[in-house]
Design a protein around this motif. Sequence first.
Motif, PDB file in Angstrom:
ATOM      1  N   SER A   1      -2.836 -20.095 -10.411  1.00 24.80           N
ATOM      2  CA  SER A   1      -3.601 -19.731  -9.223  1.00 24.80           C
ATOM      3  C   SER A   1      -3.265 -18.302  -8.796  1.00 24.80           C
ATOM      4  N   TRP A   2      -1.967 -17.998  -8.761  1.00 25.88           N
ATOM      5  CA  TRP A   2      -1.513 -16.654  -8.406  1.00 25.88           C
ATOM      6  C   TRP A   2      -2.023 -15.618  -9.405  1.00 25.88           C
ATOM      7  N   PHE A   3      -1.860 -15.901 -10.688  1.00 22.78           N
ATOM      8  CA  PHE A   3      -2.182 -14.929 -11.730  1.00 22.78           C
ATOM      9  C   PHE A   3      -3.689 -14.660 -11.815  1.00 22.78           C
ATOM     10  N   PHE A   4      -4.498 -15.708 -11.871  1.00 19.63           N
ATOM     11  CA  PHE A   4      -5.932 -15.525 -12.071  1.00 19.63           C
ATOM     12  C   PHE A   4      -6.591 -14.811 -10.901  1.00 19.63           C
ATOM     13  N   PHE A   5      -6.173 -15.117  -9.678  1.00 17.29           N
ATOM     14  CA  PHE A   5      -6.739 -14.423  -8.520  1.00 17.29           C
ATOM     15  C   PHE A   5      -6.391 -12.938  -8.571  1.00 17.29           C
ATOM     16  N   GLY A   6      -5.116 -12.634  -8.851  1.00 20.80           N
ATOM     17  CA  GLY A   6      -4.724 -11.234  -8.945  1.00 20.80           C
ATOM     18  C   GLY A   6      -5.434 -10.522 -10.075  1.00 20.80           C
ATOM     19  N   TYR A   7      -5.497 -11.168 -11.233  1.00 22.80           N
ATOM     20  CA  TYR A   7      -6.135 -10.566 -12.409  1.00 22.80           C
ATOM     21  C   TYR A   7      -7.612 -10.283 -12.150  1.00 22.80           C
ATOM     22  N   ALA A   8      -8.288 -11.201 -11.464  1.00 26.38           N
ATOM     23  CA  ALA A   8      -9.716 -11.043 -11.201  1.00 26.38           C
ATOM     24  C   ALA A   8     -10.015  -9.872 -10.277  1.00 26.38           C
ATOM     25  N   HIS A   9      -9.010  -9.429  -9.517  1.00 29.97           N
ATOM     26  CA  HIS A   9      -9.229  -8.350  -8.558  1.00 29.97           C
ATOM     27  C   HIS A   9      -8.691  -7.006  -9.040  1.00 29.97           C
ATOM     28  N   VAL A  10      -8.225  -6.958 -10.270  1.00 25.68           N
ATOM     29  CA  VAL A  10      -7.660  -5.710 -10.799  1.00 25.68           C
ATOM     30  C   VAL A  10      -8.488  -5.241 -11.985  1.00 25.68           C
ATOM     31  N   SER A  11      -8.855  -3.986 -11.955  1.00 30.10           N
ATOM     32  CA  SER A  11      -9.520  -3.368 -13.098  1.00 30.10           C
ATOM     33  C   SER A  11      -8.468  -2.661 -13.943  1.00 30.10           C
ATOM     34  N   PHE A  12      -8.579  -2.796 -15.257  1.00 32.58           N
ATOM     35  CA  PHE A  12      -7.607  -2.171 -16.151  1.00 32.58           C
ATOM     36  C   PHE A  12      -8.196  -0.930 -16.813  1.00 32.58           C
TER      37      PHE A  12
ATOM     38  N   SER B   1      -5.823   1.941 -11.110  1.00 32.96           N
ATOM     39  CA  SER B   1      -6.313   0.588 -10.839  1.00 32.96           C
ATOM     40  C   SER B   1      -5.248  -0.453 -11.147  1.00 32.96           C
ATOM     41  N   VAL B   2      -4.501  -0.214 -12.226  1.00 34.45           N
ATOM     42  CA  VAL B   2      -3.422  -1.134 -12.593  1.00 34.45           C
ATOM     43  C   VAL B   2      -2.328  -1.117 -11.527  1.00 34.45           C
ATOM     44  N   ILE B   3      -1.983   0.076 -11.055  1.00 37.40           N
ATOM     45  CA  ILE B   3      -0.947   0.192 -10.021  1.00 37.40           C
ATOM     46  C   ILE B   3      -1.394  -0.499  -8.741  1.00 37.40           C
ATOM     47  N   SER B   4      -2.676  -0.368  -8.402  1.00 37.55           N
ATOM     48  CA  SER B   4      -3.182  -1.014  -7.185  1.00 37.55           C
ATOM     49  C   SER B   4      -3.094  -2.527  -7.281  1.00 37.55           C
ATOM     50  N   GLY B   5      -2.928  -3.035  -8.505  1.00 41.73           N
ATOM     51  CA  GLY B   5      -2.795  -4.474  -8.689  1.00 41.73           C
ATOM     52  C   GLY B   5      -1.576  -5.045  -7.995  1.00 41.73           C
ATOM     53  N   ILE B   6      -0.590  -4.189  -7.677  1.00 42.42           N
ATOM     54  CA  ILE B   6       0.594  -4.649  -6.943  1.00 42.42           C
ATOM     55  C   ILE B   6       0.166  -5.307  -5.642  1.00 42.42           C
TER      56      ILE B   6
ATOM     57  N   TYR C   1      -2.894  -6.572  -4.858  1.00 40.96           N
ATOM     58  CA  TYR C   1      -3.693  -7.778  -5.063  1.00 40.96           C
ATOM     59  C   TYR C   1      -2.837  -8.962  -5.510  1.00 40.96           C
ATOM     60  N   PHE C   2      -1.873  -8.702  -6.381  1.00 37.65           N
ATOM     61  CA  PHE C   2      -1.021  -9.796  -6.831  1.00 37.65           C
ATOM     62  C   PHE C   2      -0.099 -10.279  -5.707  1.00 37.65           C
ATOM     63  N   THR C   3       0.278  -9.380  -4.805  1.00 32.62           N
ATOM     64  CA  THR C   3       1.077  -9.793  -3.650  1.00 32.62           C
ATOM     65  C   THR C   3       0.256 -10.662  -2.708  1.00 32.62           C
ATOM     66  N   MET C   4      -0.981 -10.240  -2.437  1.00 31.81           N
ATOM     67  CA  MET C   4      -1.879 -11.044  -1.597  1.00 31.81           C
ATOM     68  C   MET C   4      -2.093 -12.422  -2.221  1.00 31.81           C
ATOM     69  N   SER C   5      -2.272 -12.429  -3.545  1.00 33.29           N
ATOM     70  CA  SER C   5      -2.501 -13.684  -4.253  1.00 33.29           C
ATOM     71  C   SER C   5      -1.298 -14.607  -4.129  1.00 33.29           C
ATOM     72  N   PHE C   6      -0.104 -14.034  -4.213  1.00 35.39           N
ATOM     73  CA  PHE C   6       1.110 -14.852  -4.109  1.00 35.39           C
ATOM     74  C   PHE C   6       1.191 -15.517  -2.736  1.00 35.39           C
ATOM     75  N   ILE C   7       0.899 -14.759  -1.684  1.00 36.09           N
ATOM     76  CA  ILE C   7       0.991 -15.313  -0.331  1.00 36.09           C
ATOM     77  C   ILE C   7      -0.054 -16.401  -0.123  1.00 36.09           C
TER      78      ILE C   7
ATOM     79  N   GLY D   1       0.824  -1.209   0.000  1.00 39.78           N
ATOM     80  CA  GLY D   1       0.000   0.000   0.000  1.00 39.78           C
ATOM     81  C   GLY D   1       0.853   1.252   0.000  1.00 39.78           C
ATOM     82  N   MET D   2       1.931   1.240   0.787  1.00 41.18           N
ATOM     83  CA  MET D   2       2.864   2.371   0.811  1.00 41.18           C
ATOM     84  C   MET D   2       3.547   2.534  -0.546  1.00 41.18           C
ATOM     85  N   LEU D   3       3.899   1.409  -1.171  1.00 42.48           N
ATOM     86  CA  LEU D   3       4.539   1.462  -2.489  1.00 42.48           C
ATOM     87  C   LEU D   3       3.585   2.042  -3.531  1.00 42.48           C
TER      88      LEU D   3
END
Length: 223
Positions: A164-175, A180-185, A187-193, A91-93
């Motif tokens: 699994s990582w990619f689809f979850f992150g992609y589903a939570h990001v609007s382009f 919105s794309v930047i905020s995907g950082i 969501y994709f981090t959460m998905s990775f964990i 979030g800080m990033l």
Amino acid sequence: MTKWLKNSISFRYFLPWLMVTLADVFAVLLSYAFHFSLGWAICFSSMISCIFLYFFLKNDIRKEPSIPLENSFKTVLLYLPVLFLANGLTGMLVDAIQQGLLNAGMLQASDLQTTNQAVIDMLYSENMIPVAISCLLAGYSEELVYRYSTYHMFHHPKAAFFLSWFFFGYAHVSFSSITSVISGITYFTMSFILTYVYHRHRDIRANILLHASMNAIALMMMS
């Protein structure tokens, strides 16, 4: 080619993906056709998805190696702080990147709200109850779809992890916008964990509890 596909992919586990997609479409149609609020429509579609996933996957889950409930709770307690630390750092990033673009004149102040946040704010303005129910149910439905079904659909562990990582992150990001794309950082981090937790422990119950706990705490912080 056909033999390779049969050996690499179990198409039966595509049905949960299809069902959740249809449930989302149903939510939109329900909202328009019967003038339901979008929050309640999403809530109903989440309930339908959870009911379908339970009956479709319950026999498969029962065949999984038994993991003590105590171990599941230990996994949740271990990774929940990691999730929130990662959420705070990303979030800080995201804020730093957006502020840099704002200072460079590439963004306007009105652009800083992401599409996802706008939708959340709109739903909160209607009624918090269906939003809270939907967020908690998401811990169940999304883990069964993005983690359990994906890992059983693709037989290659590395491919399953990536998808699994990619689809979850992609589903939570609007382009729809750069913010919105930047905020995907995040969501994709959460998905990775979350994907790593399932890949490491193969305990879908722990993933569901972890995801639901994360959403519950986030809801309390937002309310």
